[in-house]
Design an enzyme around this catalytic site. Sequence first.
Site, PDB file in Angstrom:
ATOM      1  N   GLU A   1       1.285   2.363 -10.665  1.00 35.93           N
ATOM      2  CA  GLU A   1       0.380   1.976 -11.779  1.00 35.93           C
ATOM      3  C   GLU A   1       0.587   0.502 -12.146  1.00 35.93           C
ATOM      4  O   GLU A   1       0.327   0.096 -13.269  1.00 35.93           O
ATOM      5  CB  GLU A   1       0.612   2.859 -13.021  1.00 35.93           C
ATOM      6  CG  GLU A   1       0.260   4.314 -12.836  1.00 35.93           C
ATOM      7  CD  GLU A   1      -1.218   4.630 -12.966  1.00 35.93           C
ATOM      8  OE1 GLU A   1      -1.625   5.655 -12.405  1.00 35.93           O
ATOM      9  OE2 GLU A   1      -1.969   3.861 -13.594  1.00 35.93           O
TER      10      GLU A   1
ATOM     11  N   GLN B   1      33.765   5.658 -28.419  1.00 34.76           N
ATOM     12  CA  GLN B   1      32.708   4.769 -28.908  1.00 34.76           C
ATOM     13  C   GLN B   1      31.829   4.233 -27.756  1.00 34.76           C
ATOM     14  O   GLN B   1      30.621   4.048 -27.925  1.00 34.76           O
ATOM     15  CB  GLN B   1      33.331   3.609 -29.681  1.00 34.76           C
ATOM     16  CG  GLN B   1      32.317   2.882 -30.533  1.00 34.76           C
ATOM     17  CD  GLN B   1      32.943   1.735 -31.300  1.00 34.76           C
ATOM     18  OE1 GLN B   1      33.615   0.885 -30.716  1.00 34.76           O
ATOM     19  NE2 GLN B   1      32.751   1.711 -32.587  1.00 34.76           N
TER      20      GLN B   1
ATOM     21  N   SER C   1       6.337  -3.808 -12.722  1.00 40.44           N
ATOM     22  CA  SER C   1       6.727  -4.483 -13.984  1.00 40.44           C
ATOM     23  C   SER C   1       6.273  -5.940 -13.961  1.00 40.44           C
ATOM     24  O   SER C   1       5.857  -6.487 -14.990  1.00 40.44           O
ATOM     25  CB  SER C   1       8.247  -4.413 -14.165  1.00 40.44           C
ATOM     26  OG  SER C   1       8.640  -3.106 -14.475  1.00 40.44           O
TER      27      SER C   1
HETATM   28  C1  LIG Z   1       5.193   7.245  -4.344  1.00 39.51           C
HETATM   29  C2  LIG Z   1       4.053   6.285  -4.546  1.00 39.51           C
HETATM   30  C3  LIG Z   1       2.858   6.757  -5.061  1.00 39.51           C
HETATM   31  C4  LIG Z   1       1.805   5.873  -5.263  1.00 39.51           C
HETATM   32  N1  LIG Z   1       0.638   6.379  -5.750  1.00 39.51           N
HETATM   33  C5  LIG Z   1      -0.419   5.547  -5.856  1.00 39.51           C
HETATM   34  C6  LIG Z   1      -1.691   6.066  -6.272  1.00 39.51           C
HETATM   35  O1  LIG Z   1      -1.821   7.249  -6.574  1.00 39.51           O
HETATM   36  N2  LIG Z   1      -2.738   5.213  -6.341  1.00 39.51           N
HETATM   37  C7  LIG Z   1      -2.615   3.898  -6.015  1.00 39.51           C
HETATM   38  O2  LIG Z   1      -3.592   3.169  -6.088  1.00 39.51           O
HETATM   39  N3  LIG Z   1      -1.417   3.378  -5.630  1.00 39.51           N
HETATM   40  C8  LIG Z   1      -0.331   4.174  -5.528  1.00 39.51           C
HETATM   41  N4  LIG Z   1       0.861   3.668  -5.095  1.00 39.51           N
HETATM   42  C9  LIG Z   1       0.932   2.232  -4.734  1.00 39.51           C
HETATM   43  C10 LIG Z   1       1.620   1.415  -5.813  1.00 39.51           C
HETATM   44  O3  LIG Z   1       0.773   1.281  -6.921  1.00 39.51           O
HETATM   45  C11 LIG Z   1       2.005   0.041  -5.170  1.00 39.51           C
HETATM   46  O4  LIG Z   1       3.075   0.283  -4.273  1.00 39.51           O
HETATM   47  C12 LIG Z   1       2.414  -0.968  -6.235  1.00 39.51           C
HETATM   48  O5  LIG Z   1       1.295  -1.350  -7.012  1.00 39.51           O
HETATM   49  C13 LIG Z   1       3.022  -2.235  -5.623  1.00 39.51           C
HETATM   50  O6  LIG Z   1       2.211  -2.761  -4.636  1.00 39.51           O
HETATM   51  P1  LIG Z   1       2.827  -3.084  -3.209  1.00 39.51           P
HETATM   52  O7  LIG Z   1       3.615  -1.891  -2.761  1.00 39.51           O
HETATM   53  O8  LIG Z   1       1.734  -3.566  -2.347  1.00 39.51           O
HETATM   54  O9  LIG Z   1       3.892  -4.233  -3.484  1.00 39.51           O
HETATM   55  P2  LIG Z   1       3.667  -5.788  -3.314  1.00 39.51           P
HETATM   56  O10 LIG Z   1       2.371  -6.202  -3.930  1.00 39.51           O
HETATM   57  O11 LIG Z   1       3.938  -6.154  -1.912  1.00 39.51           O
HETATM   58  O12 LIG Z   1       4.836  -6.359  -4.233  1.00 39.51           O
HETATM   59  C14 LIG Z   1       6.198  -6.504  -3.795  1.00 39.51           C
HETATM   60  C15 LIG Z   1       6.991  -7.135  -4.921  1.00 39.51           C
HETATM   61  O13 LIG Z   1       6.455  -8.444  -5.198  1.00 39.51           O
HETATM   62  C16 LIG Z   1       6.055  -8.520  -6.548  1.00 39.51           C
HETATM   63  N5  LIG Z   1       4.848  -9.354  -6.631  1.00 39.51           N
HETATM   64  C17 LIG Z   1       3.727  -9.273  -5.885  1.00 39.51           C
HETATM   65  N6  LIG Z   1       2.843 -10.205  -6.262  1.00 39.51           N
HETATM   66  C18 LIG Z   1       3.423 -10.912  -7.271  1.00 39.51           C
HETATM   67  C19 LIG Z   1       3.003 -11.977  -8.094  1.00 39.51           C
HETATM   68  N7  LIG Z   1       1.801 -12.554  -7.971  1.00 39.51           N
HETATM   69  N8  LIG Z   1       3.853 -12.427  -9.054  1.00 39.51           N
HETATM   70  C20 LIG Z   1       5.060 -11.843  -9.209  1.00 39.51           C
HETATM   71  N9  LIG Z   1       5.517 -10.814  -8.457  1.00 39.51           N
HETATM   72  C21 LIG Z   1       4.700 -10.355  -7.503  1.00 39.51           C
HETATM   73  C22 LIG Z   1       5.794  -7.081  -6.977  1.00 39.51           C
HETATM   74  O14 LIG Z   1       5.890  -6.927  -8.380  1.00 39.51           O
HETATM   75  C23 LIG Z   1       6.912  -6.367  -6.231  1.00 39.51           C
HETATM   76  O15 LIG Z   1       8.108  -6.511  -6.936  1.00 39.51           O
HETATM   77  C24 LIG Z   1       1.935   4.512  -4.920  1.00 39.51           C
HETATM   78  C25 LIG Z   1       3.150   4.048  -4.403  1.00 39.51           C
HETATM   79  C26 LIG Z   1       4.199   4.913  -4.212  1.00 39.51           C
HETATM   80  C27 LIG Z   1       5.500   4.397  -3.642  1.00 39.51           C
END
Ligand SMILES: Cc1cc2nc3c(=O)[nH]c(=O)nc-3n(C[C@H](O)[C@H](O)[C@H](O)COP(=O)(O)OP(=O)(O)OC[C@H]3O[C@@H](n4cnc5c(N)ncnc54)[C@H](O)[C@@H]3O)c2cc1C
Length: 228
Positions: free
Chosen positions: A208, A124, A211
């Site tokens: 994109e 289960q 969460s």
């Molecule tokens: C393999 C890969 C491919 C990608 N491809 C693309 C692409 O094609 N085009 C593109 O534009 N980007 C791309 N990205 C970038 C991706 O979209 C970003 O990494 C993502 O949006 C998170 O941004 P950051 O890494 O700057 O994290 P940060 O902004 O530094 O966030 C770190 C953490 O803090 C949280 N956080 C930040 N601000 C807040 C807030 N105000 N309130 C609550 N929580 C918060 C975030 O949710 C996360 O958990 C890619 C990334 C990877 C790893």
Amino acid sequence: MATTMSSTDTFVIFFTLDRAKGSKGICAVVVERDAPGLEVGKNDEKMGLHGSTTAQLFFRDMRVPVANRIGDEGKGFATALKTLDIGRIGLAAHSVGAAQRLLEGSLEHAKARRQFGKSIAEAQAIQWMLADAATEIHAARLMTYDAAARADRGERVTQRAAMTKLFATEMLGRVADAAVQIHGGMGYMRELWIERAYRDARITRIYEGTSEMQRLVIARGLLEDSGA
Ligand SMILES: Cc1cc2nc3c(=O)[nH]c(=O)nc-3n(C[C@H](O)[C@H](O)[C@H](O)COP(=O)(O)OP(=O)(O)OC[C@H]3O[C@@H](n4cnc5c(N)ncnc54)[C@H](O)[C@@H]3O)c2cc1C
């Protein structure tokens, strides 16, 4: 500097003309890989998603003709948001497909794997994992169809796309985790595709828009709708 796919010949680059203008200073341009001043860094190593390459872009005194601009000056952020709405629905569809394949693989394995004289599918605890996965996939699929149909009709889907992306990608995380569990030790081994699917699933909750960003978009919509 930006992070992007490195195997492409064409890039869409977002930049700001004036940081003080915030999102209203952002522009988008299309640039060819051989544009003077553009340098594509080495492929970055990632946890998963090895079927696609990711690299940093470097810009040195790069000049881009106005003809390469997408939309009007300062409208880059609006363009990005519109693209993101559709991209998020696409990613939800991807998550539904990936989760469905994981469920099918898990079901197949549960029926075939015998422990203590019977198939683990008869336990289960395993059935509940399969049932939860099937239920969540069904919900995510309906949400995806709904958001896609609304987008096709030209409705504004920012909030629904965020809800759908949030639910479908978090659902995929749970289904991928259950798939590893159902496969037991073999679920952790490189020999099977399950561990790869588990690693590949992780990025869907990050790109994109994370969460947390989806929840922010959803909550902002709720507050706007309630007149706050
Ligand atoms: C393999 C890969 C491919 C990608 N491809 C693309 C692409 O094609 N085009 C593109 O534009 N980007 C791309 N990205 C970038 C991706 O979209 C970003 O990494 C993502 O949006 C998170 O941004 P950051 O890494 O700057 O994290 P940060 O902004 O530094 O966030 C770190 C953490 O803090 C949280 N956080 C930040 N601000 C807040 C807030 N105000 N309130 C609550 N929580 C918060 C975030 O949710 C996360 O958990 C890619 C990334 C990877 C790893």
